[in-house]
Motif scaffolding. Structure first.
Motif, PDB file in Angstrom:
ATOM      1  N   GLU A   1      32.656  47.893  35.622  1.00 58.46           N
ATOM      2  CA  GLU A   1      31.960  48.747  34.659  1.00 58.46           C
ATOM      3  C   GLU A   1      32.358  48.373  33.237  1.00 58.46           C
ATOM      4  O   GLU A   1      33.514  48.052  32.964  1.00 58.46           O
ATOM      5  CB  GLU A   1      32.309  50.222  34.890  1.00 58.46           C
ATOM      6  N   GLU A   2      31.384  48.454  32.322  1.00 59.76           N
ATOM      7  CA  GLU A   2      31.592  48.183  30.900  1.00 59.76           C
ATOM      8  C   GLU A   2      32.136  46.775  30.640  1.00 59.76           C
ATOM      9  O   GLU A   2      32.679  46.486  29.580  1.00 59.76           O
ATOM     10  CB  GLU A   2      32.528  49.232  30.285  1.00 59.76           C
ATOM     11  N   LYS A   3      32.022  45.910  31.650  1.00 53.98           N
ATOM     12  CA  LYS A   3      32.548  44.539  31.584  1.00 53.98           C
ATOM     13  C   LYS A   3      34.041  44.519  31.292  1.00 53.98           C
ATOM     14  O   LYS A   3      34.570  43.599  30.661  1.00 53.98           O
ATOM     15  CB  LYS A   3      31.760  43.686  30.587  1.00 53.98           C
ATOM     16  N   LEU A   4      34.730  45.526  31.816  1.00 53.01           N
ATOM     17  CA  LEU A   4      36.182  45.572  31.758  1.00 53.01           C
ATOM     18  C   LEU A   4      36.732  45.053  33.089  1.00 53.01           C
ATOM     19  O   LEU A   4      36.015  44.440  33.867  1.00 53.01           O
ATOM     20  CB  LEU A   4      36.644  47.008  31.480  1.00 53.01           C
ATOM     21  N   GLY A   5      37.996  45.274  33.357  1.00 53.92           N
ATOM     22  CA  GLY A   5      38.563  44.923  34.651  1.00 53.92           C
ATOM     23  C   GLY A   5      38.402  43.459  35.001  1.00 53.92           C
ATOM     24  O   GLY A   5      38.813  42.569  34.255  1.00 53.92           O
ATOM     25  N   ALA A   6      37.789  43.188  36.149  1.00 52.17           N
ATOM     26  CA  ALA A   6      37.663  41.816  36.646  1.00 52.17           C
ATOM     27  C   ALA A   6      36.800  40.953  35.733  1.00 52.17           C
ATOM     28  O   ALA A   6      37.022  39.736  35.638  1.00 52.17           O
ATOM     29  CB  ALA A   6      37.088  41.833  38.060  1.00 52.17           C
ATOM     30  N   VAL A   7      35.816  41.546  35.072  1.00 51.11           N
ATOM     31  CA  VAL A   7      34.968  40.764  34.164  1.00 51.11           C
ATOM     32  C   VAL A   7      35.792  40.266  32.981  1.00 51.11           C
ATOM     33  O   VAL A   7      35.737  39.088  32.606  1.00 51.11           O
ATOM     34  CB  VAL A   7      33.766  41.595  33.669  1.00 51.11           C
ATOM     35  N   ALA A   8      36.562  41.157  32.381  1.00 50.84           N
ATOM     36  CA  ALA A   8      37.411  40.773  31.251  1.00 50.84           C
ATOM     37  C   ALA A   8      38.457  39.750  31.675  1.00 50.84           C
ATOM     38  O   ALA A   8      38.765  38.804  30.930  1.00 50.84           O
ATOM     39  CB  ALA A   8      38.072  42.015  30.664  1.00 50.84           C
ATOM     40  N   GLN A   9      39.013  39.924  32.889  1.00 53.35           N
ATOM     41  CA  GLN A   9      40.002  38.965  33.366  1.00 53.35           C
ATOM     42  C   GLN A   9      39.378  37.593  33.589  1.00 53.35           C
ATOM     43  O   GLN A   9      39.987  36.558  33.265  1.00 53.35           O
ATOM     44  CB  GLN A   9      40.649  39.475  34.656  1.00 53.35           C
ATOM     45  N   LEU A  10      38.161  37.541  34.135  1.00 57.25           N
ATOM     46  CA  LEU A  10      37.470  36.261  34.290  1.00 57.25           C
ATOM     47  C   LEU A  10      37.344  35.553  32.948  1.00 57.25           C
ATOM     48  O   LEU A  10      37.576  34.338  32.838  1.00 57.25           O
ATOM     49  CB  LEU A  10      36.076  36.481  34.897  1.00 57.25           C
ATOM     50  N   LYS A  11      36.991  36.286  31.905  1.00 60.41           N
ATOM     51  CA  LYS A  11      36.805  35.681  30.587  1.00 60.41           C
ATOM     52  C   LYS A  11      38.116  35.119  30.037  1.00 60.41           C
ATOM     53  O   LYS A  11      38.101  34.185  29.232  1.00 60.41           O
ATOM     54  CB  LYS A  11      36.218  36.702  29.624  1.00 60.41           C
ATOM     55  N   ARG A  12      39.236  35.656  30.473  1.00 57.47           N
ATOM     56  CA  ARG A  12      40.527  35.104  30.044  1.00 57.47           C
ATOM     57  C   ARG A  12      40.774  33.739  30.677  1.00 57.47           C
ATOM     58  O   ARG A  12      41.338  32.842  30.056  1.00 57.47           O
ATOM     59  CB  ARG A  12      41.665  36.068  30.397  1.00 57.47           C
ATOM     60  N   TYR A  13      40.371  33.599  31.937  1.00 59.08           N
ATOM     61  CA  TYR A  13      40.604  32.345  32.651  1.00 59.08           C
ATOM     62  C   TYR A  13      39.477  31.334  32.434  1.00 59.08           C
ATOM     63  O   TYR A  13      39.710  30.126  32.565  1.00 59.08           O
ATOM     64  CB  TYR A  13      40.779  32.616  34.142  1.00 59.08           C
ATOM     65  N   ALA A  14      38.294  31.817  32.132  1.00 51.87           N
ATOM     66  CA  ALA A  14      37.132  30.941  31.913  1.00 51.87           C
ATOM     67  C   ALA A  14      36.329  31.503  30.736  1.00 51.87           C
ATOM     68  O   ALA A  14      35.304  32.162  30.938  1.00 51.87           O
ATOM     69  CB  ALA A  14      36.278  30.852  33.168  1.00 51.87           C
ATOM     70  N   PRO A  15      36.794  31.282  29.500  1.00 51.29           N
ATOM     71  CA  PRO A  15      36.171  31.903  28.323  1.00 51.29           C
ATOM     72  C   PRO A  15      34.680  31.601  28.170  1.00 51.29           C
ATOM     73  O   PRO A  15      33.948  32.395  27.573  1.00 51.29           O
ATOM     74  CB  PRO A  15      36.971  31.319  27.148  1.00 51.29           C
ATOM     75  N   LYS A  16      34.239  30.473  28.707  1.00 48.14           N
ATOM     76  CA  LYS A  16      32.829  30.092  28.555  1.00 48.14           C
ATOM     77  C   LYS A  16      31.945  30.640  29.673  1.00 48.14           C
ATOM     78  O   LYS A  16      30.717  30.446  29.630  1.00 48.14           O
ATOM     79  CB  LYS A  16      32.706  28.574  28.484  1.00 48.14           C
ATOM     80  N   ALA A  17      32.523  31.294  30.643  1.00 49.44           N
ATOM     81  CA  ALA A  17      31.722  31.840  31.749  1.00 49.44           C
ATOM     82  C   ALA A  17      30.784  32.920  31.229  1.00 49.44           C
ATOM     83  O   ALA A  17      31.190  33.815  30.482  1.00 49.44           O
ATOM     84  CB  ALA A  17      32.630  32.403  32.826  1.00 49.44           C
ATOM     85  N   ARG A  18      29.539  32.843  31.637  1.00 51.23           N
ATOM     86  CA  ARG A  18      28.528  33.807  31.205  1.00 51.23           C
ATOM     87  C   ARG A  18      28.328  34.825  32.327  1.00 51.23           C
ATOM     88  O   ARG A  18      28.154  34.451  33.483  1.00 51.23           O
ATOM     89  CB  ARG A  18      27.225  33.085  30.894  1.00 51.23           C
ATOM     90  N   THR A  19      28.358  36.089  31.966  1.00 51.72           N
ATOM     91  CA  THR A  19      28.325  37.130  32.992  1.00 51.72           C
ATOM     92  C   THR A  19      27.199  38.129  32.767  1.00 51.72           C
ATOM     93  O   THR A  19      26.791  38.402  31.642  1.00 51.72           O
ATOM     94  CB  THR A  19      29.661  37.902  33.032  1.00 51.72           C
ATOM     95  N   LEU A  20      26.732  38.671  33.887  1.00 53.49           N
ATOM     96  CA  LEU A  20      25.889  39.861  33.918  1.00 53.49           C
ATOM     97  C   LEU A  20      26.567  40.843  34.858  1.00 53.49           C
ATOM     98  O   LEU A  20      27.274  40.430  35.782  1.00 53.49           O
ATOM     99  CB  LEU A  20      24.482  39.548  34.448  1.00 53.49           C
TER     100      LEU A  20
END
Length: 292
Positions: free
Chosen positions: A237-256
């Motif tokens: 939710e709100e692109k927190l949690g696992a989404v935010a963690q993914l961006k730390r490991y793969a900053p260029k990853a694009r998410t929905l």
């Protein structure tokens, strides 16, 4: 009538949702446009994204049907370039999962040795689709024994693990993001004063970080793939949690991200409640039977 409907929904889950679920069982909305959309609109949006987070309520039969539908559509649009990532399998079970997908072991061994969730029938259609179409499935979640360690003793206890054990987790140290996610977590725990300590929040971050890291590692090794990630709604939710963690490991990853709720307002959403939760929200009829 209610019993017949329950049997129908259970059957849909078991055989891979072969029939169309009645449209009045759910509504899909774009939160930016605040209007109804179709599953194909989400799939089309994936042209500009790498990972689609599906935040589910684990016992929502309608949500499980839609997960299967989206995974099938994604695999059809991106054949051999689609992967499924799941909170429901832990990283130390990847070998067992791969052996099942490769046809080497029986389902009963998968269920036992990969420690499948009690409601595995809800996810089985997607696993079988991946198996039939030779699509990867990522066992993304941290092993429970290690999150339990952190809940008891805090993140520093993980330093005592050997190299093999650490390979099942996101790299140490784990980022325990403060701010909005911590406040959100504390709220569901009953408020900051109700938190027994930071350990339970740290275990939540280990959970999220390992899912994000598992996805990032796969993306690094499989350029151009589209990934459908399944997890409980709070994790994305709100692109927190696992989404935010993914961006730390793969900053260029694009998410929905998708957030799903069984909610009485599914015909007329309360946008003050849902607008910030996800790129898409799926509201399902709360009167429908649950899978457990």
């Amino acid at each position: 009538m209610k019993l017949i409907l329950s049997i129908l929904l259970t059957g849909l889950s078991a055989v891979g949702a072969a029939q169309e679920l009645p449209a009045n069982h759910y509504k899909i909305y774009s939160t930016s446009a605040q209007k109804l959309v179709m599953p194909d609109d989400i799939i089309n949006d994936m042209a500009n994204a790498d990972v689609l987070f599906f935040g589910e309520e684990h016992n929502d039969s309608t949500a499980h049907y839609l997960e299967f539908a989206l995974f099938k559509k994604l695999a059809e649009k991106y054949p051999q370039k689609t992967a499924l990532s799941m909170e429901m399998f832990q990283t130390d079970c990847q070998l067992v999962l791969d052996e099942y997908l490769g046809g080497l072991i029986r389902e009963k061994n998968l269920v036992t040795d990969a420690r499948t969730w009690p409601n595995y029938k809800d996810y089985k259609p997607m696993i079988e689709l991946a198996k039939t179409n030779h699509l990867p499935v990522i066992a993304a979640n941290a092993p429970t024994r290690y999150t339990n360690m952190v809940t008891r003793s805090g993140l520093d206890v993980l330093k005592q693990l050997d190299k093999q054990a650490k390979s099942y987790l996101a790299p140490l140290p784990i980022d325990t993001a403060s701010g909005p996610y911590y406040d959100k977590f504390a709220k569901i725990m009953g408020g900051h004063a109700s938190m027994p300590g930071m350990q339970i929040y740290q275990s939540q971050n280990l959970w999220d970080a390992t899912m994000g890291w598992s996805i990032a590692k796969f993306l690094k090794q499989h350029a151009g793939f589209k990934i459908l990630q399944l997890n409980g709604g709070f994790h994305s939710e709100e692109k927190l949690g696992a989404v935010a963690q993914l961006k730390r490991y793969a900053p260029k990853a694009r998410t929905l991200n998708i957030a799903t709720y069984a909610d009485e307002s599914f015909d007329n959403p309360n946008w003050s409640k849902f607008a910030g939760m996800a790129d898409y929200i799926i509201l399902t009829d709360p009167k429908l039977p649950k899978t457990f």
